[in-house]
Design a protein around this motif. Structure first.
Motif, PDB file in Angstrom:
ATOM      1  N   ALA A 183       0.928  -1.187  -0.145  1.00  0.00           N
ATOM      2  CA  ALA A 183      -0.159   0.120  -0.112  1.00  0.00           C
ATOM      3  C   ALA A 183       0.952   1.314  -0.069  1.00  0.00           C
ATOM      4  CB  ALA A 183      -0.805   0.026   1.147  1.00  0.00           C
ATOM      5  N   ARG A 184       2.087   1.145   0.777  1.00  0.00           N
ATOM      6  CA  ARG A 184       2.804   2.346   0.891  1.00  0.00           C
ATOM      7  C   ARG A 184       3.555   2.526  -0.533  1.00  0.00           C
ATOM      8  NH1 ARG A 184       5.432   0.820   4.979  1.00  0.00           N
ATOM      9  NH2 ARG A 184       3.996   1.582   6.270  1.00  0.00           N
ATOM     10  N   ASP A 185       3.758   1.639  -1.159  1.00  0.00           N
ATOM     11  CA  ASP A 185       4.507   1.782  -2.606  1.00  0.00           C
ATOM     12  C   ASP A 185       3.137   2.397  -3.604  1.00  0.00           C
ATOM     13  OD1 ASP A 185       6.675   0.761  -1.963  1.00  0.00           O
ATOM     14  OD2 ASP A 185       6.414  -1.389  -2.762  1.00  0.00           O
ATOM     15  N   LEU A 186       2.142   1.902  -3.261  1.00  0.00           N
ATOM     16  CA  LEU A 186       1.213   2.340  -4.321  1.00  0.00           C
ATOM     17  C   LEU A 186       0.787   3.915  -4.088  1.00  0.00           C
ATOM     18  CD1 LEU A 186      -1.718  -0.482  -4.167  1.00  0.00           C
ATOM     19  CD2 LEU A 186      -0.045   0.132  -5.724  1.00  0.00           C
ATOM     20  N   TRP A 187       1.039   4.349  -2.653  1.00  0.00           N
ATOM     21  CA  TRP A 187       0.872   5.598  -2.403  1.00  0.00           C
ATOM     22  C   TRP A 187       1.734   6.594  -3.076  1.00  0.00           C
ATOM     23  CZ3 TRP A 187       3.626   9.304   0.469  1.00  0.00           C
ATOM     24  CH2 TRP A 187       3.071  10.393   0.793  1.00  0.00           C
ATOM     25  N   ARG A 188       3.177   6.056  -3.181  1.00  0.00           N
ATOM     26  CA  ARG A 188       4.266   6.690  -3.653  1.00  0.00           C
ATOM     27  C   ARG A 188       3.978   6.726  -5.338  1.00  0.00           C
ATOM     28  NH1 ARG A 188       7.840   2.810  -0.499  1.00  0.00           N
ATOM     29  NH2 ARG A 188       8.504   4.165   1.290  1.00  0.00           N
ATOM     30  N   ASP A 189       3.133   6.051  -5.911  1.00  0.00           N
ATOM     31  CA  ASP A 189       2.729   6.251  -7.191  1.00  0.00           C
ATOM     32  C   ASP A 189       1.707   7.325  -7.335  1.00  0.00           C
ATOM     33  OD1 ASP A 189       1.266   5.998  -9.750  1.00  0.00           O
ATOM     34  OD2 ASP A 189       2.412   4.305  -9.911  1.00  0.00           O
ATOM     35  N   GLU A 190       1.909   8.472  -8.040  1.00  0.00           N
ATOM     36  CA  GLU A 190       1.158   9.669  -8.181  1.00  0.00           C
ATOM     37  C   GLU A 190      -0.179   9.287  -8.647  1.00  0.00           C
ATOM     38  OE1 GLU A 190       1.106  13.702 -10.833  1.00  0.00           O
ATOM     39  OE2 GLU A 190       3.087  13.246  -9.811  1.00  0.00           O
ATOM     40  N   ARG A 191      -0.261   8.337  -9.710  1.00  0.00           N
ATOM     41  CA  ARG A 191      -1.629   7.835 -10.390  1.00  0.00           C
ATOM     42  C   ARG A 191      -2.397   7.128  -9.206  1.00  0.00           C
ATOM     43  NH1 ARG A 191      -4.021   3.423 -12.871  1.00  0.00           N
ATOM     44  NH2 ARG A 191      -2.372   2.287 -12.450  1.00  0.00           N
ATOM     45  N   PHE A 192      -1.919   6.072  -8.567  1.00  0.00           N
ATOM     46  CA  PHE A 192      -2.782   5.555  -7.507  1.00  0.00           C
ATOM     47  C   PHE A 192      -3.168   6.511  -6.272  1.00  0.00           C
ATOM     48  CE2 PHE A 192      -0.435   1.585  -8.954  1.00  0.00           C
ATOM     49  CZ  PHE A 192      -1.727   1.040  -9.813  1.00  0.00           C
ATOM     50  N   ARG A 193      -2.154   7.498  -6.028  1.00  0.00           N
ATOM     51  CA  ARG A 193      -2.640   8.470  -4.660  1.00  0.00           C
ATOM     52  C   ARG A 193      -3.703   9.121  -5.209  1.00  0.00           C
ATOM     53  NH1 ARG A 193       2.639  10.113  -4.055  1.00  0.00           N
ATOM     54  NH2 ARG A 193       2.358  12.065  -5.401  1.00  0.00           N
ATOM     55  N   ALA A 194      -3.857   9.544  -6.308  1.00  0.00           N
ATOM     56  CA  ALA A 194      -4.859  10.607  -6.823  1.00  0.00           C
ATOM     57  C   ALA A 194      -6.392   9.642  -6.662  1.00  0.00           C
ATOM     58  CB  ALA A 194      -4.636  11.056  -8.048  1.00  0.00           C
ATOM     59  N   MET A 195      -6.147   8.486  -6.408  1.00  0.00           N
ATOM     60  CA  MET A 195      -7.647   7.811  -6.308  1.00  0.00           C
ATOM     61  C   MET A 195      -7.780   7.520  -4.861  1.00  0.00           C
ATOM     62  SD  MET A 195      -7.024   4.416  -8.739  1.00  0.00           S
ATOM     63  CE  MET A 195      -6.384   4.638 -10.469  1.00  0.00           C
ATOM     64  N   PRO A 196      -9.036   7.413  -4.447  1.00  0.00           N
ATOM     65  CA  PRO A 196      -9.326   6.779  -3.086  1.00  0.00           C
ATOM     66  C   PRO A 196      -8.666   5.521  -3.081  1.00  0.00           C
ATOM     67  CG  PRO A 196     -11.412   7.239  -4.349  1.00  0.00           C
ATOM     68  CD  PRO A 196     -10.218   7.481  -5.356  1.00  0.00           C
ATOM     69  N   PRO A 197      -8.146   5.270  -1.684  1.00  0.00           N
ATOM     70  CA  PRO A 197      -7.516   4.148  -1.514  1.00  0.00           C
ATOM     71  C   PRO A 197      -7.962   2.509  -1.852  1.00  0.00           C
ATOM     72  CG  PRO A 197      -8.190   4.994   0.645  1.00  0.00           C
ATOM     73  CD  PRO A 197      -8.635   5.970  -0.552  1.00  0.00           C
ATOM     74  N   THR A 198      -9.363   2.511  -1.747  1.00  0.00           N
ATOM     75  CA  THR A 198      -9.756   1.174  -2.113  1.00  0.00           C
ATOM     76  C   THR A 198      -9.957   1.134  -3.471  1.00  0.00           C
ATOM     77  OG1 THR A 198     -12.095   2.242  -1.821  1.00  0.00           O
ATOM     78  CG2 THR A 198     -11.193   0.987   0.096  1.00  0.00           C
ATOM     79  N   ASP A 199     -10.091   2.310  -4.243  1.00  0.00           N
ATOM     80  CA  ASP A 199     -10.126   2.260  -5.668  1.00  0.00           C
ATOM     81  C   ASP A 199      -8.745   1.949  -6.168  1.00  0.00           C
ATOM     82  OD1 ASP A 199     -12.668   2.813  -5.503  1.00  0.00           O
ATOM     83  OD2 ASP A 199     -12.521   4.802  -6.489  1.00  0.00           O
ATOM     84  N   ALA A 200      -7.743   2.332  -5.706  1.00  0.00           N
ATOM     85  CA  ALA A 200      -6.164   2.210  -5.938  1.00  0.00           C
ATOM     86  C   ALA A 200      -5.887   0.839  -5.935  1.00  0.00           C
ATOM     87  CB  ALA A 200      -5.565   3.122  -5.270  1.00  0.00           C
ATOM     88  N   ALA A 201      -6.333   0.247  -4.758  1.00  0.00           N
ATOM     89  CA  ALA A 201      -6.234  -1.331  -4.349  1.00  0.00           C
ATOM     90  C   ALA A 201      -6.898  -2.038  -5.619  1.00  0.00           C
ATOM     91  CB  ALA A 201      -6.377  -1.544  -3.114  1.00  0.00           C
ATOM     92  N   THR A 202      -7.996  -1.874  -5.626  1.00  0.00           N
ATOM     93  CA  THR A 202      -8.799  -2.583  -6.697  1.00  0.00           C
ATOM     94  C   THR A 202      -8.265  -2.429  -8.067  1.00  0.00           C
ATOM     95  OG1 THR A 202     -10.626  -2.328  -5.370  1.00  0.00           O
ATOM     96  CG2 THR A 202     -11.013  -2.954  -7.773  1.00  0.00           C
ATOM     97  N   ASP A 203      -7.649  -1.434  -8.372  1.00  0.00           N
ATOM     98  CA  ASP A 203      -7.135  -1.159  -9.784  1.00  0.00           C
ATOM     99  C   ASP A 203      -5.810  -1.811  -9.835  1.00  0.00           C
ATOM    100  OD1 ASP A 203      -7.426   0.135 -12.321  1.00  0.00           O
ATOM    101  OD2 ASP A 203      -5.586   1.235 -11.797  1.00  0.00           O
ATOM    102  N   TRP A 204      -5.142  -1.866  -8.796  1.00  0.00           N
ATOM    103  CA  TRP A 204      -3.738  -2.648  -8.756  1.00  0.00           C
ATOM    104  C   TRP A 204      -4.075  -4.108  -9.004  1.00  0.00           C
ATOM    105  CZ3 TRP A 204      -1.311  -5.735  -5.189  1.00  0.00           C
ATOM    106  CH2 TRP A 204      -0.037  -5.952  -5.596  1.00  0.00           C
ATOM    107  N   LEU A 205      -5.199  -4.551  -8.251  1.00  0.00           N
ATOM    108  CA  LEU A 205      -5.334  -5.989  -8.069  1.00  0.00           C
ATOM    109  C   LEU A 205      -6.017  -6.741  -9.590  1.00  0.00           C
ATOM    110  CD1 LEU A 205      -6.954  -6.108  -4.618  1.00  0.00           C
ATOM    111  CD2 LEU A 205      -4.729  -7.367  -5.149  1.00  0.00           C
TER     112      LEU A 205
END
Length: 62
Positions: free
Chosen positions: A33-55
């Motif tokens: 999750a910390r790695d995702l937060w460091r990515d500007e694209r994922f950080r711009a999303m709500p956290p659950t959306d970022a995780a879902t998109d990454w998954l």
């Protein structure tokens, strides 16, 4: 989503990842999750959306 504190974003994202991976150590999921937060694209999303998109590629492959 930049208004959400990093710790809250990471914790929420890690929780969503844990819903997918019940057996993975929560500390490892926080690292992901910390790695995702460091990515500007994922950080711009709500956290659950970022995780879902990454998954998505993982879920589609399985």
């Amino acid at each position: 989503m930049n208004s959400m504190p990093a710790a809250l974003w990471i914790g929420t994202c890690a929780h969503r990842l844990q819903q997918q991976w019940h057996t993975v150590d929560p500390i490892e999921l926080e690292d992901v999750a910390r790695d995702l937060w460091r990515d500007e694209r994922f950080r711009a999303m709500p956290p659950t959306d970022a995780a879902t998109d990454w998954l998505k590629p993982i879920c589609e492959a399985g």
